[in-house]
Design a protein around this motif. Structure first.
Motif, PDB file in Angstrom:
ATOM      1  N   UNK A   1       0.844  -1.168  -0.022  1.00  0.00           N
ATOM      2  CA  UNK A   1       0.108  -0.057  -0.033  1.00  0.00           C
ATOM      3  C   UNK A   1       0.873   1.331  -0.150  1.00  0.00           C
ATOM      4  N   UNK A   2       1.522   1.584  -1.104  1.00  0.00           N
ATOM      5  CA  UNK A   2       2.474   2.816  -1.415  1.00  0.00           C
ATOM      6  C   UNK A   2       1.487   3.684  -2.045  1.00  0.00           C
ATOM      7  N   UNK A   3       1.302   4.855  -1.776  1.00  0.00           N
ATOM      8  CA  UNK A   3       0.436   5.865  -2.415  1.00  0.00           C
ATOM      9  C   UNK A   3       1.019   6.002  -4.074  1.00  0.00           C
ATOM     10  N   UNK A   4       2.166   6.016  -4.143  1.00  0.00           N
ATOM     11  CA  UNK A   4       2.549   6.483  -5.506  1.00  0.00           C
ATOM     12  C   UNK A   4       2.199   5.154  -6.368  1.00  0.00           C
ATOM     13  N   UNK A   5       2.675   3.960  -5.795  1.00  0.00           N
ATOM     14  CA  UNK A   5       2.374   2.986  -6.785  1.00  0.00           C
ATOM     15  C   UNK A   5       0.919   2.574  -6.962  1.00  0.00           C
ATOM     16  N   UNK A   6       0.042   2.821  -6.030  1.00  0.00           N
ATOM     17  CA  UNK A   6      -1.453   2.743  -6.108  1.00  0.00           C
ATOM     18  C   UNK A   6      -1.909   3.720  -7.300  1.00  0.00           C
ATOM     19  N   UNK A   7      -1.483   4.792  -7.424  1.00  0.00           N
ATOM     20  CA  UNK A   7      -1.918   5.683  -8.289  1.00  0.00           C
ATOM     21  C   UNK A   7      -1.080   5.437  -9.598  1.00  0.00           C
ATOM     22  N   UNK A   8      -0.155   5.079  -9.664  1.00  0.00           N
ATOM     23  CA  UNK A   8       0.263   4.385 -10.931  1.00  0.00           C
ATOM     24  C   UNK A   8      -0.563   3.242 -11.304  1.00  0.00           C
ATOM     25  N   UNK A   9      -0.919   2.386 -10.656  1.00  0.00           N
ATOM     26  CA  UNK A   9      -1.604   1.153 -10.990  1.00  0.00           C
ATOM     27  C   UNK A   9      -3.117   1.673 -11.606  1.00  0.00           C
ATOM     28  N   UNK A  10      -3.627   2.860 -10.845  1.00  0.00           N
ATOM     29  CA  UNK A  10      -4.627   3.256 -11.074  1.00  0.00           C
ATOM     30  C   UNK A  10      -4.783   3.710 -12.646  1.00  0.00           C
ATOM     31  N   UNK A  11      -3.980   4.409 -12.903  1.00  0.00           N
ATOM     32  CA  UNK A  11      -3.795   4.850 -14.270  1.00  0.00           C
ATOM     33  C   UNK A  11      -4.039   3.872 -15.248  1.00  0.00           C
ATOM     34  N   UNK A  12      -3.298   2.577 -15.005  1.00  0.00           N
ATOM     35  CA  UNK A  12      -3.500   1.256 -15.832  1.00  0.00           C
ATOM     36  C   UNK A  12      -4.956   0.765 -15.822  1.00  0.00           C
ATOM     37  N   UNK A  13      -5.476   0.609 -14.413  1.00  0.00           N
ATOM     38  CA  UNK A  13      -6.643   0.041 -14.364  1.00  0.00           C
ATOM     39  C   UNK A  13      -7.546   0.900 -13.501  1.00  0.00           C
ATOM     40  N   UNK A  14      -8.230   1.777 -14.074  1.00  0.00           N
ATOM     41  CA  UNK A  14      -8.963   2.881 -13.397  1.00  0.00           C
ATOM     42  C   UNK A  14      -9.988   2.518 -12.374  1.00  0.00           C
ATOM     43  N   UNK A  15     -10.524   1.169 -12.464  1.00  0.00           N
ATOM     44  CA  UNK A  15     -11.460   0.453 -11.240  1.00  0.00           C
ATOM     45  C   UNK A  15     -10.676  -0.145 -10.218  1.00  0.00           C
ATOM     46  N   UNK A  16      -9.442  -0.009 -10.062  1.00  0.00           N
ATOM     47  CA  UNK A  16      -8.630  -0.383  -8.921  1.00  0.00           C
ATOM     48  C   UNK A  16      -9.198   0.104  -7.680  1.00  0.00           C
ATOM     49  N   UNK A  17      -8.736  -0.432  -6.541  1.00  0.00           N
ATOM     50  CA  UNK A  17      -8.671   0.172  -4.998  1.00  0.00           C
ATOM     51  C   UNK A  17      -7.919   0.766  -4.441  1.00  0.00           C
ATOM     52  N   UNK A  18      -8.488   1.696  -3.566  1.00  0.00           N
ATOM     53  CA  UNK A  18      -7.320   2.602  -3.049  1.00  0.00           C
ATOM     54  C   UNK A  18      -7.390   2.227  -1.452  1.00  0.00           C
ATOM     55  N   UNK A  19      -5.893   2.538  -0.948  1.00  0.00           N
ATOM     56  CA  UNK A  19      -6.057   2.485   0.567  1.00  0.00           C
ATOM     57  C   UNK A  19      -5.780   1.175   1.043  1.00  0.00           C
ATOM     58  N   UNK A  20      -5.376   1.265   2.369  1.00  0.00           N
ATOM     59  CA  UNK A  20      -4.828  -0.010   3.187  1.00  0.00           C
ATOM     60  C   UNK A  20      -6.040  -1.060   3.222  1.00  0.00           C
ATOM     61  N   UNK A  21      -7.402  -0.657   3.360  1.00  0.00           N
ATOM     62  CA  UNK A  21      -8.529  -1.356   3.090  1.00  0.00           C
ATOM     63  C   UNK A  21      -9.129  -1.746   1.806  1.00  0.00           C
ATOM     64  N   UNK A  22      -8.272  -1.434   0.468  1.00  0.00           N
ATOM     65  CA  UNK A  22      -8.723  -1.777  -0.692  1.00  0.00           C
ATOM     66  C   UNK A  22     -10.201  -1.414  -1.006  1.00  0.00           C
ATOM     67  N   UNK A  23     -10.611  -0.055  -0.872  1.00  0.00           N
ATOM     68  CA  UNK A  23     -11.968   0.366  -1.138  1.00  0.00           C
ATOM     69  C   UNK A  23     -11.956   0.922  -2.343  1.00  0.00           C
ATOM     70  N   UNK A  24     -13.146   0.585  -3.107  1.00  0.00           N
ATOM     71  CA  UNK A  24     -13.421   0.976  -4.505  1.00  0.00           C
ATOM     72  C   UNK A  24     -14.170   2.433  -4.235  1.00  0.00           C
ATOM     73  N   UNK A  25     -14.221   3.199  -5.290  1.00  0.00           N
ATOM     74  CA  UNK A  25     -14.717   4.531  -5.582  1.00  0.00           C
ATOM     75  C   UNK A  25     -16.269   4.496  -4.971  1.00  0.00           C
TER      76      UNK A  25
END
Length: 218
Positions: A92-116
């Protein structure tokens, strides 16, 4: 050691991102799975919380926040912690999560892996209603708050009695992973599929560890 394992995972994810590879994840409507409404909007600049600390990846590090927010939401701190351990399969690294989200827009964010969609629904009428889903990677406290209230909302949808062999906390964990509709089906006696079954197995494996982490902080 955890630091070595975490570093290896970070390097592995970084390699995947560098290669531009996107792997599809299993479907569902819970907090940890896509809701079918991906957004193509570019991530906004994060608002860093003064209390945020993403350097320690061990969920036990967040035990005080888990206890506080779980009690506020009327759910089990042990359950909230166990789910954090379940969701600790990726760094759960912020920069990696955001980089992955650019590839997969429906990915989850944060330590609890929550979707938008799950976050936006859960925050309605609550103290964090003004917060944005894209703040989750930088703010573990917000992620735990949202997780706790999402579980609270799932609990309100449980029937008074159920036919399945699961405890209340197990059903809520299944709901967190697979959505409220599937949770209700499992309560009626439906058998979880491979993804939900694996999630439940991991919950059982993490249950004692979660209990000890909460007890140490309580």
């Amino acid at each position: 050691m955890r630091k070595t394992r975490g570093t290896a995972r970070l390097l592995a994810v970084a390699a995947v991102l560098t290669a531009g590879c996107a792997t599809a994840c299993s479907g569902g409507t819970g907090a940890t799975h896509p809701d079918g409404r991906p957004s193509s909007a570019a991530p906004a600049a994060p608002r860093q919380s003064a209390a945020a600390d993403t350097s320690n990846q061990d969920p036990a590090h967040y035990a005080p926040q888990v206890i506080k927010h779980a009690r506020e939401a009327g759910v089990s701190p042990r359950l909230v912690m166990a789910i954090l351990y379940n969701e600790d399969y990726k760094p759960h690294d912020p920069s990696l999560e955001r980089s992955w989200q650019k590839i997969k827009p429906d990915s989850a964010f944060g330590i609890a892996n929550m979707h938008k969609a799950a976050f936006d629904q859960t925050k309605q009428g609550r103290s964090f209603a003004h917060r944005d889903w894209q703040e989750l990677p930088d703010d573990p406290d917000l992620a735990i708050t949202a997780e706790s209230w999402f579980l609270h909302d799932l609990a309100a949808q449980l029937p008074a009695h159920w036919a399945g062999p699961y405890t209340k906390d197990q059903l809520l964990a299944l709901g967190y992973n697979a959505g409220a509709g599937n949770m209700a089906a499992f309560a009626r006696g439906a058998t979880p599929g491979s993804a939900a079954g694996s999630y439940l197995d991991r919950l059982k494996e993490n249950w004692d560890k979660a209990g000890k982490a909460v007890a140490r902080a309580g």
